[in-house]
Design a protein around this motif. Structure first.
Motif, PDB file in Angstrom:
ATOM      1  N   GLN A  98       0.826  -1.204   0.000  1.00 55.15           N
ATOM      2  CA  GLN A  98       0.000   0.000   0.000  1.00 55.15           C
ATOM      3  C   GLN A  98       0.866   1.262   0.000  1.00 55.15           C
ATOM      4  O   GLN A  98       0.542   2.256  -0.676  1.00 55.15           O
ATOM      5  N   TYR A  99       1.966   1.212   0.733  1.00 55.40           N
ATOM      6  CA  TYR A  99       2.895   2.351   0.758  1.00 55.40           C
ATOM      7  C   TYR A  99       3.491   2.591  -0.624  1.00 55.40           C
ATOM      8  O   TYR A  99       3.525   3.729  -1.118  1.00 55.40           O
ATOM      9  N   LEU A 100       3.921   1.529  -1.285  1.00 52.33           N
ATOM     10  CA  LEU A 100       4.509   1.666  -2.617  1.00 52.33           C
ATOM     11  C   LEU A 100       3.454   2.080  -3.639  1.00 52.33           C
ATOM     12  O   LEU A 100       3.743   2.841  -4.566  1.00 52.33           O
ATOM     13  N   HIS A 101       2.241   1.578  -3.463  1.00 51.86           N
ATOM     14  CA  HIS A 101       1.156   1.982  -4.369  1.00 51.86           C
ATOM     15  C   HIS A 101       0.880   3.487  -4.247  1.00 51.86           C
ATOM     16  O   HIS A 101       0.589   4.169  -5.232  1.00 51.86           O
ATOM     17  N   HIS A 102       0.996   3.998  -3.026  1.00 51.65           N
ATOM     18  CA  HIS A 102       0.829   5.439  -2.812  1.00 51.65           C
ATOM     19  C   HIS A 102       1.906   6.228  -3.557  1.00 51.65           C
ATOM     20  O   HIS A 102       1.636   7.327  -4.061  1.00 51.65           O
ATOM     21  N   LEU A 103       3.109   5.677  -3.635  1.00 51.15           N
ATOM     22  CA  LEU A 103       4.210   6.356  -4.339  1.00 51.15           C
ATOM     23  C   LEU A 103       4.076   6.245  -5.854  1.00 51.15           C
ATOM     24  O   LEU A 103       4.607   7.088  -6.592  1.00 51.15           O
ATOM     25  N   GLN A 104       3.394   5.207  -6.329  1.00 56.89           N
ATOM     26  CA  GLN A 104       3.232   4.983  -7.774  1.00 56.89           C
ATOM     27  C   GLN A 104       1.757   4.719  -8.094  1.00 56.89           C
ATOM     28  O   GLN A 104       1.402   3.639  -8.566  1.00 56.89           O
ATOM     29  N   PRO A 105       0.882   5.677  -7.842  1.00 54.96           N
ATOM     30  CA  PRO A 105      -0.561   5.444  -8.027  1.00 54.96           C
ATOM     31  C   PRO A 105      -0.961   5.170  -9.469  1.00 54.96           C
ATOM     32  O   PRO A 105      -2.015   4.584  -9.720  1.00 54.96           O
ATOM     33  N   GLU A 106      -0.111   5.559 -10.410  1.00 57.06           N
ATOM     34  CA  GLU A 106      -0.440   5.354 -11.821  1.00 57.06           C
ATOM     35  C   GLU A 106      -0.181   3.926 -12.281  1.00 57.06           C
ATOM     36  O   GLU A 106      -0.655   3.507 -13.349  1.00 57.06           O
ATOM     37  N   GLU A 107       0.550   3.140 -11.501  1.00 58.49           N
ATOM     38  CA  GLU A 107       0.900   1.776 -11.886  1.00 58.49           C
ATOM     39  C   GLU A 107      -0.185   0.787 -11.444  1.00 58.49           C
ATOM     40  O   GLU A 107      -0.729   0.900 -10.344  1.00 58.49           O
ATOM     41  N   THR A 108      -0.486  -0.198 -12.302  1.00 57.43           N
ATOM     42  CA  THR A 108      -1.425  -1.263 -11.914  1.00 57.43           C
ATOM     43  C   THR A 108      -0.903  -2.012 -10.705  1.00 57.43           C
ATOM     44  O   THR A 108      -1.655  -2.378  -9.799  1.00 57.43           O
ATOM     45  N   GLU A 109       0.401  -2.261 -10.695  1.00 55.37           N
ATOM     46  CA  GLU A 109       1.078  -2.837  -9.537  1.00 55.37           C
ATOM     47  C   GLU A 109       2.332  -2.011  -9.292  1.00 55.37           C
ATOM     48  O   GLU A 109       3.049  -1.697 -10.249  1.00 55.37           O
ATOM     49  N   PRO A 110       2.623  -1.637  -8.044  1.00 58.80           N
ATOM     50  CA  PRO A 110       3.876  -0.923  -7.786  1.00 58.80           C
ATOM     51  C   PRO A 110       5.061  -1.716  -8.333  1.00 58.80           C
ATOM     52  O   PRO A 110       5.090  -2.945  -8.229  1.00 58.80           O
ATOM     53  N   MET A 111       6.003  -1.030  -8.933  1.00 54.42           N
ATOM     54  CA  MET A 111       7.156  -1.721  -9.517  1.00 54.42           C
ATOM     55  C   MET A 111       8.024  -2.293  -8.396  1.00 54.42           C
ATOM     56  O   MET A 111       8.447  -1.565  -7.487  1.00 54.42           O
ATOM     57  N   MET A 112       8.284  -3.594  -8.469  1.00 52.49           N
ATOM     58  CA  MET A 112       9.068  -4.234  -7.406  1.00 52.49           C
ATOM     59  C   MET A 112       9.582  -5.606  -7.830  1.00 52.49           C
ATOM     60  O   MET A 112       9.043  -6.250  -8.739  1.00 52.49           O
ATOM     61  N   ASN A 113      10.617  -6.021  -7.142  1.00 53.41           N
ATOM     62  CA  ASN A 113      11.077  -7.411  -7.136  1.00 53.41           C
ATOM     63  C   ASN A 113      10.989  -7.901  -5.700  1.00 53.41           C
ATOM     64  O   ASN A 113      11.140  -7.114  -4.764  1.00 53.41           O
ATOM     65  N   VAL A 114      10.752  -9.195  -5.521  1.00 49.61           N
ATOM     66  CA  VAL A 114      10.602  -9.757  -4.174  1.00 49.61           C
ATOM     67  C   VAL A 114      11.368 -11.074  -4.083  1.00 49.61           C
ATOM     68  O   VAL A 114      11.323 -11.893  -5.008  1.00 49.61           O
ATOM     69  N   ILE A 115      12.061 -11.241  -2.972  1.00 47.86           N
ATOM     70  CA  ILE A 115      12.725 -12.517  -2.667  1.00 47.86           C
ATOM     71  C   ILE A 115      12.199 -13.011  -1.327  1.00 47.86           C
ATOM     72  O   ILE A 115      12.096 -12.241  -0.369  1.00 47.86           O
ATOM     73  N   ALA A 116      11.843 -14.293  -1.259  1.00 46.46           N
ATOM     74  CA  ALA A 116      11.341 -14.904  -0.029  1.00 46.46           C
ATOM     75  C   ALA A 116      12.205 -16.105   0.328  1.00 46.46           C
ATOM     76  O   ALA A 116      12.638 -16.857  -0.554  1.00 46.46           O
ATOM     77  N   PHE A 117      12.440 -16.268   1.629  1.00 48.28           N
ATOM     78  CA  PHE A 117      13.155 -17.461   2.090  1.00 48.28           C
ATOM     79  C   PHE A 117      12.906 -17.627   3.583  1.00 48.28           C
ATOM     80  O   PHE A 117      12.355 -16.733   4.244  1.00 48.28           O
ATOM     81  N   THR A 118      13.267 -18.769   4.094  1.00 50.84           N
ATOM     82  CA  THR A 118      13.181 -19.009   5.531  1.00 50.84           C
ATOM     83  C   THR A 118      14.590 -19.124   6.093  1.00 50.84           C
ATOM     84  O   THR A 118      15.494 -19.656   5.440  1.00 50.84           O
ATOM     85  N   GLU A 119      14.748 -18.623   7.298  1.00 53.28           N
ATOM     86  CA  GLU A 119      16.050 -18.659   7.974  1.00 53.28           C
ATOM     87  C   GLU A 119      15.821 -18.463   9.461  1.00 53.28           C
ATOM     88  O   GLU A 119      15.040 -17.607   9.870  1.00 53.28           O
ATOM     89  N   ASP A 120      16.503 -19.270  10.271  1.00 54.42           N
ATOM     90  CA  ASP A 120      16.385 -19.163  11.736  1.00 54.42           C
ATOM     91  C   ASP A 120      14.926 -19.220  12.196  1.00 54.42           C
ATOM     92  O   ASP A 120      14.495 -18.437  13.056  1.00 54.42           O
ATOM     93  N   ASN A 121      14.159 -20.120  11.575  1.00 56.38           N
ATOM     94  CA  ASN A 121      12.748 -20.314  11.910  1.00 56.38           C
ATOM     95  C   ASN A 121      11.899 -19.064  11.670  1.00 56.38           C
ATOM     96  O   ASN A 121      10.871 -18.862  12.328  1.00 56.38           O
ATOM     97  N   LYS A 122      12.340 -18.242  10.735  1.00 56.78           N
ATOM     98  CA  LYS A 122      11.594 -17.037  10.380  1.00 56.78           C
ATOM     99  C   LYS A 122      11.321 -17.008   8.887  1.00 56.78           C
ATOM    100  O   LYS A 122      12.112 -17.513   8.086  1.00 56.78           O
ATOM    101  N   TYR A 123      10.172 -16.410   8.551  1.00 54.11           N
ATOM    102  CA  TYR A 123       9.880 -16.094   7.155  1.00 54.11           C
ATOM    103  C   TYR A 123      10.510 -14.741   6.851  1.00 54.11           C
ATOM    104  O   TYR A 123      10.367 -13.801   7.641  1.00 54.11           O
ATOM    105  N   LYS A 124      11.170 -14.644   5.711  1.00 50.47           N
ATOM    106  CA  LYS A 124      11.821 -13.383   5.352  1.00 50.47           C
ATOM    107  C   LYS A 124      11.426 -12.979   3.936  1.00 50.47           C
ATOM    108  O   LYS A 124      11.420 -13.801   3.018  1.00 50.47           O
ATOM    109  N   LEU A 125      11.093 -11.703   3.785  1.00 51.93           N
ATOM    110  CA  LEU A 125      10.798 -11.116   2.485  1.00 51.93           C
ATOM    111  C   LEU A 125      11.719  -9.928   2.275  1.00 51.93           C
ATOM    112  O   LEU A 125      11.831  -9.067   3.153  1.00 51.93           O
TER     113      LEU A 125
END
Length: 280
Positions: free
Chosen positions: A191-218
């Motif tokens: 929502q924060y990124l969408h506020h910065l780029q309201p003209e975009e259908t989806e805010p421009m981004m790349n995302v990496i997800a993994f688990t480490e030390d029993n935590k979810y990380k994005l």
């Protein structure tokens, strides 16, 4: 059988039966790489990978996408390509043009646009079931060569790609022991990124997800441009670099040897400054 073991068996069978994949993995063994360091704080690895030319040079205009068959739809995939079902709606496939070890492409069965919102739960579930892997997402204007068909990618973990924020580019980091909380925090970022780029259908981004030390990380990399100006230069000034999630995380892909040879530390800083969106 757990999912990682199924994927290991898939790679063994596919390498035996599918020459293109076998060649791609063989080429991965012989890729040239070099690293640039900014003190002891962060590094970028340059990988010369000519097999990625199709992705790097992909034209993603609406007209071009409509004219070509979707290579992620089952009817258009190579006859030899097999996969492992996931969650009843995805198929996990071996990527024949790998950047990482055990490089996977994970498309939805449905031909729907590349949009990450509401699918982070799937991404985190995949990361949970593949603890040795990084799962990554390229936005439709941020490195995805198939912006018309939702897909994730994954590959075996590389510590370099887990380094998070640094002075070269923005990286918003989320971590929690609770999957639902991780999703909720991502929605706040979205929502924060969408506020910065309201003209975009989806805010421009790349995302990496993994688990480490029993935590979810994005790790979320906000973007302000699809490609840097270097990409569109002519002659010796051109650098054919089109950053996706792995480039943003610290592994920059060069598909031409001349670019691999001439790219400088200053060029890397300039590329990041052009495509990464600063955030407060």
């Amino acid at each position: 059988m757990d999912l990682q073991r199924e994927i290991s068996h898939l790679f063994s069978a596919q390498q035996r039966d599918w020459e293109q994949l076998r060649d791609g993995i063989s080429q991965l063994d012989n890729l040239r790489e070099k690293e640039f360091a900014w003190g002891d704080d962060y590094r970028v690895r340059l990988q010369f990978n000519p097999a990625r030319m199709v992705s790097t040079a992909a034209t993603i205009s609406k007209e071009a996408i409509e004219k070509r068959p979707c290579f992620l739809c089952e009817a258009n995939r190579p006859a030899q390509q097999r996969g492992v079902p996931f969650m009843g709606k995805y198929i996990i496939l071996c990527n024949p043009f790998p950047i990482l070890r055990n490089h996977l492409t994970i498309p939805l069965h449905s031909h729907v646009p590349q949009r990450i919102r509401k699918k982070t739960a799937d991404m985190l579930t995949l990361a949970e079931q593949l603890p040795d892997y990084l799962v990554f997402y390229n936005g439709p204007q941020c490195g995805a060569s198939a912006p018309d068909h939702f897909h994730l990618q994954a590959g075996l973990k590389v510590p370099l790609l887990m380094q998070g924020d640094n002075e070269l580019r923005s990286c918003l980091q989320i971590e929690s022991e609770n999957k639902n909380e991780t999703q909720e925090l991502f929605e706040d970022v979205y929502q924060y990124l969408h506020h910065l780029q309201p003209e975009e259908t989806e805010p421009m981004m790349n995302v990496i997800a993994f688990t480490e030390d029993n935590k979810y990380k994005l790790h979320i990399f906000p973007r302000k441009a699809h490609r840097p100006g270097h990409y569109y230069e002519k002659g010796k000034k051109q650098l054919l670099v089109s950053p996706g999630a792995l480039d943003m995380a610290g592994m920059m892909i060069c598909v031409r040897e001349e670019d691999f040879e001439k790219i400088s530390q200053q060029d890397i800083e300039d590329i990041y400054s052009q495509v990464s969106m600063p955030v407060i």
